[in-house]
Design an enzyme around this catalytic site. Structure first.
Site, PDB file in Angstrom:
ATOM      1  N   LYS A   1      -2.488 -10.542  -4.974  1.00  0.00           N
ATOM      2  CA  LYS A   1      -2.755 -10.180  -3.572  1.00  0.00           C
ATOM      3  C   LYS A   1      -4.016 -10.884  -3.082  1.00  0.00           C
ATOM      4  O   LYS A   1      -4.061 -11.376  -1.956  1.00  0.00           O
ATOM      5  CB  LYS A   1      -2.895  -8.652  -3.436  1.00  0.00           C
TER       6      LYS A   1
ATOM      7  N   ASP B   1      -1.029  -0.651   3.377  1.00  0.00           N
ATOM      8  CA  ASP B   1       0.122  -0.296   2.536  1.00  0.00           C
ATOM      9  C   ASP B   1       1.040   0.698   3.260  1.00  0.00           C
ATOM     10  O   ASP B   1       2.133   0.988   2.786  1.00  0.00           O
ATOM     11  CB  ASP B   1      -0.367   0.355   1.233  1.00  0.00           C
TER      12      ASP B   1
ATOM     13  N   GLN C   1      -4.849   0.423  -5.272  1.00  0.00           N
ATOM     14  CA  GLN C   1      -3.729   0.107  -6.183  1.00  0.00           C
ATOM     15  C   GLN C   1      -3.299   1.363  -6.937  1.00  0.00           C
ATOM     16  O   GLN C   1      -4.115   2.033  -7.570  1.00  0.00           O
ATOM     17  CB  GLN C   1      -4.166  -0.990  -7.171  1.00  0.00           C
TER      18      GLN C   1
END
Ligand code: NAD
Length: 287
Positions: A53, A120, A97
């Site tokens: 990422k 997200d 994460q």
């Protein structure tokens, strides 16, 4: 034989669009969008995701901030970091994460992220906005699925879409994105009776289960668009949730694993980060 959907090519297109958008934003504001990633602990798979990422961000001109916390960090310490990132105007997007180590509450931590920076799309506010059809940041993998369908001109309005899997990460948000596009949506899960028969109704079939080759040819309507979200490590390499060899004999369009949905997830994360930066810039201008 089905047309194979080229996720890498579509993702490259999305990344190029994001890069152009980032340049335009930088020209206007002199500040690049910033993506802060937060990784707790040293899970090797998570570390690879974060590295990918960060690399993809740098390639499109997004400024990456790679926060690493020790595996034994406390809930309060992670919360403090998230609060400081929420307050930092150079940070457009925040990504925590998951999964976090077992002593931490990942859902509670996710909920602390400012919805305007929730790239997200996983906070309860973002999920609620999606469910109510209001604007907001959407989860990246479901966005990637819709983007692939659009890239191949698969009609959604009025069509039968079947989503296998109801996770908060993929299946459930995808249901709402498909509803937004006026598909008739059926959601299957681990308690669904006669899964192949339900799947075989689908014009658009999406599998997001985590079970290698669960979806066989009998679950595919001839000519259907089949999108395989699954990534499963098996003895003979990576496998999707769809039995690709068998299903591609009946489908009209099908994604491979790897090279289908996978590349789209990061591309959509970058796009979300640009969207968040643009929105923040717009909000700053209004004030
Ligand atoms: P999850 O485990 O959270 O959810 C799986 C869902 O599948 C559940 O809703 C469950 O009810 C359903 N299910 C389980 N067994 C079933 C069965 N036999 N029949 C029908 N439904 C069944 O998983 P997830 O996070 O949604 O991920 C699903 C898959 O997608 C995994 O393989 C994951 O690695 C992959 N994934 C890929 C990407 C990507 O970028 N391509 C992103 C996220 C997840």
């Amino acid at each position: 034989m089905a047309t194979i959907i080229d996720g890498k090519a579509v993702a490259a297109r999305v990344r190029a669009e994001v890069a152009a958008g980032v340049s335009a934003l930088v020209a206007e504001t002199r500040g690049p969008p910033g993506l802060a990633t937060v990784l707790v602990g040293e899970d090797p798979a998570s570390a690879i995701y974060i590295a990918n990422k960060q690399k993809a961000s740098a390639e499109v001109g997004i400024e990456g901030r790679d926060h690493r916390l020790a595996a034994d960090v406390s809930q309060d310490e992670v919360a403090e970091l998230l609060a400081s990132l929420n307050d930092d105007p150079a940070v457009s997007g925040i990504l925590l994460q998951l999964p976090v180590p077992a002593h931490l509450d990942g859902d509670a931590l996710t909920a602390l992220i400012d919805p305007g920076k929730d790239v997200d799309g996983l906070t309860p506010i973002s999920a609620g906005a999606l469910a109510q059809g209001r604007p907001g940041l959407r989860p990246c993998t479901p966005l990637g699925v819709i983007e692939l369908l659009d890239a191949y001109d698969v009609p959604l309005e009025g069509t039968e879409a079947v989503v296998v899997g109801r996770s908060l990460l993929v299946g459930r948000p995808l249901v709402f994105l498909l509803l937004e596009r006026n598909a008739t949506v059926t959601v299957c899960h681990s308690r669904t009776r006669d899964l192949p028969a339900v799947c075989a109704r689908a014009d658009v079939l999406v599998a997001a289960v985590g079970s290698p080759r669960l979806i066989g040819a009998d679950a595919v309507r001839p000519g259907a668009a089949v999108i395989d979200v699954g990534i499963n490590r098996t003895d003979d390499g990576l496998a999707g949730d769809v039995d690709f060899e068998a299903a591609s004999q009946r489908a009209g369009l099908i994604t491979p694993v790897p090279g289908g949905v996978g590349p789209m997830t990061i591309a959509c994360l970058l796009r979300n980060t640009l969207q968040a930066a643009r929105a923040a810039h717009g909000a700053a201008r209004v004030r």
